[in-house]
Write an enzyme that holds these catalytic residues in place. Structure first.
Site, PDB file in Angstrom:
ATOM      1  N   TRP A   1       0.821  -1.208   0.000  1.00 16.25           N
ATOM      2  CA  TRP A   1       0.000   0.000   0.000  1.00 16.25           C
ATOM      3  C   TRP A   1       0.858   1.263   0.000  1.00 16.25           C
ATOM      4  CZ3 TRP A   1      -3.068  -2.943  -1.741  1.00 16.25           C
ATOM      5  CH2 TRP A   1      -4.123  -3.605  -1.149  1.00 16.25           C
TER       6      TRP A   1
ATOM      7  N   ASN B   1      -6.806   0.174  -5.153  1.00 13.56           N
ATOM      8  CA  ASN B   1      -7.115  -1.210  -4.832  1.00 13.56           C
ATOM      9  C   ASN B   1      -8.611  -1.453  -4.998  1.00 13.56           C
ATOM     10  OD1 ASN B   1      -6.716  -3.901  -3.656  1.00 13.56           O
ATOM     11  ND2 ASN B   1      -7.857  -3.076  -1.917  1.00 13.56           N
ATOM     12  N   GLU B   2      -8.953  -2.313  -5.943  1.00 16.91           N
ATOM     13  CA  GLU B   2     -10.314  -2.808  -6.155  1.00 16.91           C
ATOM     14  C   GLU B   2     -11.363  -1.713  -6.335  1.00 16.91           C
ATOM     15  OE1 GLU B   2      -9.785  -7.132  -3.984  1.00 16.91           O
ATOM     16  OE2 GLU B   2     -10.980  -5.612  -2.941  1.00 16.91           O
TER      17      GLU B   2
ATOM     18  N   TYR C   1     -11.379 -14.558  -5.359  1.00 14.70           N
ATOM     19  CA  TYR C   1     -11.844 -14.994  -4.041  1.00 14.70           C
ATOM     20  C   TYR C   1     -13.198 -15.693  -4.195  1.00 14.70           C
ATOM     21  CZ  TYR C   1      -8.225 -11.891  -2.205  1.00 14.70           C
ATOM     22  OH  TYR C   1      -7.021 -11.280  -1.922  1.00 14.70           O
TER      23      TYR C   1
ATOM     24  N   GLU D   1      -4.056 -10.833  -6.764  1.00 12.51           N
ATOM     25  CA  GLU D   1      -4.550 -11.247  -5.452  1.00 12.51           C
ATOM     26  C   GLU D   1      -5.352 -12.519  -5.655  1.00 12.51           C
ATOM     27  OE1 GLU D   1      -6.814  -8.873  -2.776  1.00 12.51           O
ATOM     28  OE2 GLU D   1      -5.743  -7.014  -3.230  1.00 12.51           O
TER      29      GLU D   1
ATOM     30  N   TRP E   1      -2.115 -13.573  -2.216  1.00 16.39           N
ATOM     31  CA  TRP E   1      -2.480 -12.814  -1.020  1.00 16.39           C
ATOM     32  C   TRP E   1      -2.467 -13.775   0.158  1.00 16.39           C
ATOM     33  CZ3 TRP E   1      -3.610  -7.601  -0.437  1.00 16.39           C
ATOM     34  CH2 TRP E   1      -4.049  -7.226   0.836  1.00 16.39           C
TER      35      TRP E   1
END
Length: 378
Positions: A75, A190-191, A273, A309, A339
């Site tokens: 980050w 991020n996302e 995910y 990820e 991740w």
């Protein structure tokens, strides 16, 4: 003309970047290169690095490098509304005014992250804001600067004042690190999605909203920094209406098919995910198909694509991950970043969100073996 058709036309007439600069990672076709040789993107995530002591940063990078990994995503954001008693933050917001922290618990701390990564032979992917409330991110910009008080999350992508604030923040990072080759790439967010953790999407937000923002901000970074690559940092959602599983038609504001065509993006990302995407009973097979379908777009767009990820519950990791890695290898997908990496530090184990693997575990050994195979594949 459809927005995707416009992007395709732009991509055909505009190339990303100029001739590669020595010691900086660059792209050619679907591969990364460094000083004329193929660069293997065998990666991991460690978002927490800058929150640790210098000695613990060194320990974490030592563990990561020993696994054969080449690339670490971390980050480059922490927005706060009051100064924390401990830890690193980069931007303090007070009544709509942002102050960037250049001190020893701010960007000067990240200097050591970069220094240690270089000492361990690693490259960094630096993500510049977050869709989610963790470490501040977009919702802080909106809450501090939204003139209407409505709080729609997607104002982050469209409001001129918010865009200017984000550009100011980004420029601080670029001016500090534009000549540092340890950083491989910037990521916009991020996302990113139309909605966030604490704010909802307006009815106007769709894939065009975020793709337009991506085009604007990636071009802005390229105007300031000719050395580093740029990617989004998104989950790689498709927007393909029809009888598809949720991730292929989620209506969250992301179209992988459109975004990869943005000419000022050098490479594309996806996350994975399945247990959290309604595919808990189909984890392995869904992941294989998700990787394969993105690899197909990679070939059509002729840009690198990285699954940056991915995770399943700890009980299933050693069973599921080899199938996914094998699909990366066989499909030709450019690379991966699991991740997430963990280490045993002076204060105890690094943060464990249920996906973390540590050096004494089975997954660490699997990471090591897969990184070696990816390097052999080239």
């Amino acid at each position: 003309m459809k927005f995707s058709a416009i992007l395709a036309l732009c991509a055909a007439t505009l190339t990303v970047g100029a001739a590669p600069t020595a010691n900086f990672v660059y792209t050619s076709g679907q591969k990364f290169y460094l000083n004329g040789l193929k660069y293997t993107f065998a990666g991991t995530n460690a978002y927490w690095l800058a929150q640790m002591s210098n000695s613990d940063i060194d320990k974490a990078f030592s563990d990561i490098a020993a696994s054969g990994v080449t690339t670490v995503r971390t980050w480059g954001f922490n927005d706060v509304t009051s100064i924390p008693s401990t830890g690193t933050y980069y931007q303090l917001w007070t009544n709509g005014t942002a102050t960037i922290n250049y001190g020893s618990n701010g960007l000067a701390k990240f200097d050591y992250v970069v220094q240690s990564a270089a000492a361990h032979g690693l490259h960094l992917i630096v993500t510049l804001t977050n869709n989610w409330v963790d470490y501040g991110g977009m919702d802080v910009y909106v809450s501090q600067l939204d003139p209407s008080g409505g709080g729609y999350h997607d104002l982050f992508y469209t409001d001129p004042t918010i865009q200017a604030a984000y550009k100011t923040y980004v420029s601080a990072w670029i001016s500090r690190y534009s000549s540092n080759p340890t950083i491989m790439s910037w990521e916009l967010a991020n996302e990113p999605r139309c909605a966030g953790s604490t704010t909802v999407a307006s009815s106007a937000c769709d894939t065009t909203t975020i793709t337009t923002w991506v085009s604007t901000m990636s071009a802005y970074i390229k105007s300031l920094d000719k050395n580093h690559l740029v990617a989004i940092g998104d989950e790689g959602w498709f927007q393909r209406p029809g009888a598809q599983p949720y991730p292929y038609d989620p209506s969250v504001g992301i179209s992988f098919d459109d975004n990869i065509l943005v000419p000022t993006l050098d490479w594309a990302t996806l996350h994975l995910y399945p247990e959290y995407w309604g595919e808990a009973d189909n984890v392995t097979e869904f992941g294989i198909a998700w990787i394969r379908d993105h690899a197909a777009v990679q070939k059509t767009a002729n840009k690198p694509v990285v699954i940056e990820e991915f995770g399943v519950s700890i009980a299933n990791q050693s069973e599921v991950y080899p199938y996914w890695w094998n699909e990366v290898l066989s499909s030709g997908m450019t690379g991966d970043a699991i991740w997430q990496s963990g280490s045993y530090l002076s204060t105890g184990p690094s943060p464990n969100d249920g996906f973390t693997y540590y050096p004494n575990g089975t997954v660490y050994q699997l990471v090591k073996g897969y990184a070696a195979l990816l390097k052999l594949r080239g």
